[in-house]
Design a protein around this motif. Structure first.
Motif, PDB file in Angstrom:
ATOM      1  N   THR A 103       0.826  -1.211   0.000  1.00  0.00           N
ATOM      2  CA  THR A 103       0.000   0.000   0.000  1.00  0.00           C
ATOM      3  C   THR A 103       0.858   1.257   0.000  1.00  0.00           C
ATOM      4  O   THR A 103       1.773   1.391   0.811  1.00  0.00           O
ATOM      5  N   LEU A 104       0.541   2.191  -0.910  1.00  0.00           N
ATOM      6  CA  LEU A 104       1.255   3.473  -0.967  1.00  0.00           C
ATOM      7  C   LEU A 104       0.950   4.283   0.281  1.00  0.00           C
ATOM      8  O   LEU A 104      -0.208   4.420   0.674  1.00  0.00           O
ATOM      9  N   ILE A 105       2.002   4.821   0.906  1.00  0.00           N
ATOM     10  CA  ILE A 105       1.824   5.612   2.123  1.00  0.00           C
ATOM     11  C   ILE A 105       2.387   7.022   1.993  1.00  0.00           C
ATOM     12  O   ILE A 105       2.022   7.918   2.733  1.00  0.00           O
ATOM     13  N   GLY A 106       3.334   7.240   1.032  1.00  0.00           N
ATOM     14  CA  GLY A 106       3.885   8.585   0.894  1.00  0.00           C
ATOM     15  C   GLY A 106       5.106   8.610  -0.006  1.00  0.00           C
ATOM     16  O   GLY A 106       5.320   7.712  -0.827  1.00  0.00           O
ATOM     17  N   LYS A 107       5.919   9.643   0.173  1.00  0.00           N
ATOM     18  CA  LYS A 107       7.128   9.812  -0.635  1.00  0.00           C
ATOM     19  C   LYS A 107       8.218  10.482   0.199  1.00  0.00           C
ATOM     20  O   LYS A 107       7.940  11.140   1.203  1.00  0.00           O
ATOM     21  N   GLU A 117      -7.296   9.082   9.312  1.00  0.00           N
ATOM     22  CA  GLU A 117      -7.224   7.731   8.778  1.00  0.00           C
ATOM     23  C   GLU A 117      -7.705   7.653   7.331  1.00  0.00           C
ATOM     24  O   GLU A 117      -7.172   6.873   6.544  1.00  0.00           O
ATOM     25  N   SER A 118      -8.731   8.412   6.990  1.00  0.00           N
ATOM     26  CA  SER A 118      -9.348   8.297   5.674  1.00  0.00           C
ATOM     27  C   SER A 118      -8.692   9.199   4.635  1.00  0.00           C
ATOM     28  O   SER A 118      -8.096  10.240   4.951  1.00  0.00           O
ATOM     29  N   VAL A 141      -3.740   2.072  -3.343  1.00  0.00           N
ATOM     30  CA  VAL A 141      -3.945   3.158  -2.381  1.00  0.00           C
ATOM     31  C   VAL A 141      -4.972   2.780  -1.323  1.00  0.00           C
ATOM     32  O   VAL A 141      -4.805   3.060  -0.139  1.00  0.00           O
ATOM     33  N   GLY A 142      -6.053   2.144  -1.725  1.00  0.00           N
ATOM     34  CA  GLY A 142      -7.107   1.763  -0.793  1.00  0.00           C
ATOM     35  C   GLY A 142      -8.368   1.409  -1.538  1.00  0.00           C
ATOM     36  O   GLY A 142      -8.374   1.262  -2.762  1.00  0.00           O
ATOM     37  N   LYS A 143      -9.466   1.278  -0.806  1.00  0.00           N
ATOM     38  CA  LYS A 143     -10.750   0.975  -1.443  1.00  0.00           C
ATOM     39  C   LYS A 143     -11.836   1.891  -0.894  1.00  0.00           C
ATOM     40  O   LYS A 143     -11.719   2.447   0.207  1.00  0.00           O
ATOM     41  N   ILE A 144     -12.907   2.032  -1.687  1.00  0.00           N
ATOM     42  CA  ILE A 144     -13.979   2.971  -1.331  1.00  0.00           C
ATOM     43  C   ILE A 144     -14.735   2.458  -0.108  1.00  0.00           C
ATOM     44  O   ILE A 144     -15.204   1.323  -0.073  1.00  0.00           O
ATOM     45  N   LYS A 145     -14.837   3.340   0.886  1.00  0.00           N
ATOM     46  CA  LYS A 145     -15.509   3.010   2.140  1.00  0.00           C
ATOM     47  C   LYS A 145     -16.879   3.670   2.242  1.00  0.00           C
ATOM     48  O   LYS A 145     -17.817   3.098   2.800  1.00  0.00           O
ATOM     49  N   ASN A 146     -16.985   4.885   1.680  1.00  0.00           N
ATOM     50  CA  ASN A 146     -18.220   5.650   1.830  1.00  0.00           C
ATOM     51  C   ASN A 146     -18.359   6.629   0.666  1.00  0.00           C
ATOM     52  O   ASN A 146     -17.357   7.034   0.063  1.00  0.00           O
ATOM     53  N   ILE A 181     -11.944   6.923   1.169  1.00  0.00           N
ATOM     54  CA  ILE A 181     -11.100   5.751   0.914  1.00  0.00           C
ATOM     55  C   ILE A 181     -10.427   5.298   2.213  1.00  0.00           C
ATOM     56  O   ILE A 181      -9.912   6.117   2.968  1.00  0.00           O
ATOM     57  N   GLU A 182     -10.425   3.997   2.450  1.00  0.00           N
ATOM     58  CA  GLU A 182      -9.682   3.442   3.589  1.00  0.00           C
ATOM     59  C   GLU A 182      -8.582   2.526   3.065  1.00  0.00           C
ATOM     60  O   GLU A 182      -8.736   1.873   2.038  1.00  0.00           O
ATOM     61  N   ASN A 183      -7.449   2.495   3.789  1.00  0.00           N
ATOM     62  CA  ASN A 183      -6.336   1.652   3.350  1.00  0.00           C
ATOM     63  C   ASN A 183      -5.933   0.580   4.364  1.00  0.00           C
ATOM     64  O   ASN A 183      -4.981  -0.162   4.152  1.00  0.00           O
ATOM     65  N   ASN A 184      -6.664   0.510   5.491  1.00  0.00           N
ATOM     66  CA  ASN A 184      -6.447  -0.549   6.498  1.00  0.00           C
ATOM     67  C   ASN A 184      -5.033  -0.595   7.056  1.00  0.00           C
ATOM     68  O   ASN A 184      -4.529  -1.660   7.415  1.00  0.00           O
ATOM     69  N   LEU A 185      -4.369   0.539   7.135  1.00  0.00           N
ATOM     70  CA  LEU A 185      -3.025   0.587   7.722  1.00  0.00           C
ATOM     71  C   LEU A 185      -3.124   0.935   9.201  1.00  0.00           C
ATOM     72  O   LEU A 185      -3.896   1.813   9.589  1.00  0.00           O
ATOM     73  N   ASN A 186      -2.334   0.231  10.022  1.00  0.00           N
ATOM     74  CA  ASN A 186      -2.276   0.540  11.454  1.00  0.00           C
ATOM     75  C   ASN A 186      -1.184   1.582  11.669  1.00  0.00           C
ATOM     76  O   ASN A 186      -0.002   1.254  11.759  1.00  0.00           O
ATOM     77  N   ILE A 187      -1.598   2.831  11.738  1.00  0.00           N
ATOM     78  CA  ILE A 187      -0.643   3.935  11.818  1.00  0.00           C
ATOM     79  C   ILE A 187       0.142   3.919  13.125  1.00  0.00           C
ATOM     80  O   ILE A 187       1.218   4.515  13.233  1.00  0.00           O
ATOM     81  N   TYR A 188      -0.400   3.218  14.141  1.00  0.00           N
ATOM     82  CA  TYR A 188       0.255   3.172  15.455  1.00  0.00           C
ATOM     83  C   TYR A 188       1.264   2.026  15.560  1.00  0.00           C
ATOM     84  O   TYR A 188       1.907   1.864  16.592  1.00  0.00           O
TER      85      TYR A 188
END
Length: 267
Positions: free
Chosen positions: A152-156, A195-196, A230-235, A249-256
């Motif tokens: 999953t892409l998170i940044g650059k 998160e979103s 990147v993620g999938k459509i949540k809402n 969009i949500e990507n299900n990453l645990n940022i913590y």
């Protein structure tokens, strides 16, 4: 006459001896009686002294046992802490081993050249904005290289030094990425320091997406290659009386729980 005197003298000594013995017995009785009385008078004092001495002895024994129990308790706590530490260490090793297996599999499957980097710093106040990795210029890391967590892409990369680099996350408030939905609808993905993520199609005529559809990078950008997940459509969020749609969009990453990332260094 001499014989009589002698007898009288002897009898006198005998009487005197008898009287002396009687006096001794009499005095002994008085002394014993006096001692009994004195003992009765001193009994409360003796009792307190005895009780105190017993209490002191028992207190000393209790303190000695307490020290032994306390010492034993400390030793048991140390052993327990060591066992818990070893268990936690084994658990961490197992989790790290699993993560590294996944990363190795991703590296083997991807068509890009990649490096694996450890997270070196993450500011609690910038959880969705930036973090640092333990790779830098001497490792071949350059500005604008994409960063993945698993697939999953998170940044650059936005800053580099000899051994460290700073990553700007796509969840940051001022982040914009050109993306494509599964049905090839083009749009802009933006962050909101949370998160979103939010995907807005470039054309309102084509903004007909469904919950669960996946979003990938479009490849139009000079930074991100095409096809990064990147993620999938949540809402689905409607604006302008339903004429315009924005997709959450949500990507299900645990940022913590960020540990390692993948740096894309080239094709």
């Amino acid at each position: 006459m001499k014989i009589r005197r002698k007898k009288k003298t002897i009898m006198g000594w005998i009487y005197s001896f008898i009287i002396f013995i009687l006096i001794i017995f009499f005095l002994r009785g008085i002394v014993l009686f006096g001692l009994k009385k004195i003992n009765m008078i001193l009994l409360p004092v003796q009792s307190k002294i005895y009780t105190t001495s017993v209490g002191v002895r028992e207190t000393f024994e209790i303190l000695t046992k307490y020290k032994e129990i306390f010492k034993e308790n400390i030793e048991l706590k140390k052993k327990l802490a060591l066992v818990e530490y070893q268990d936690e260490l084994l658990k961490n090793f197992a989790e790290e081993n699993e993560r590294l297996r996944k990363l190795l599999k991703i590296k083997e499957e991807t068509r890009y050249k990649t490096l694996v980097a450890k997270i070196s710093f993450q500011n609690i106040q910038e959880l969705y904005t930036t973090f640092s990795i333990k790779l830098g210029e001497q490792d071949g890391v350059k500005v604008n290289m994409p960063i993945l967590i698993e697939k999953t892409l998170i940044g650059k990369i936005v800053e580099t030094s000899a051994h460290y680099s700073k990553v700007r996350m796509i969840t940051a408030n001022d982040s914009y990425v050109s993306c494509l939905a599964e049905n090839k609808i083009l749009g802009i993905l933006s962050g909101n320091t949370g998160e979103s993520l939010y995907f807005k199609p470039t054309s309102t005529l084509e903004s007909d997406l469904k919950i669960g559809e996946e979003i990938y990078t479009s490849g139009i950008s000079d930074v991100y290659p095409k096809g990064l997940y990147v993620g999938k459509i949540k809402n689905i969020i409607s604006e302008n009386n339903g004429l315009e749609k924005i997709y959450e969009i949500e990507n299900n990453l645990n940022i913590y729980n960020l540990n390692e990332v993948i740096v894309i260094t080239g094709e």
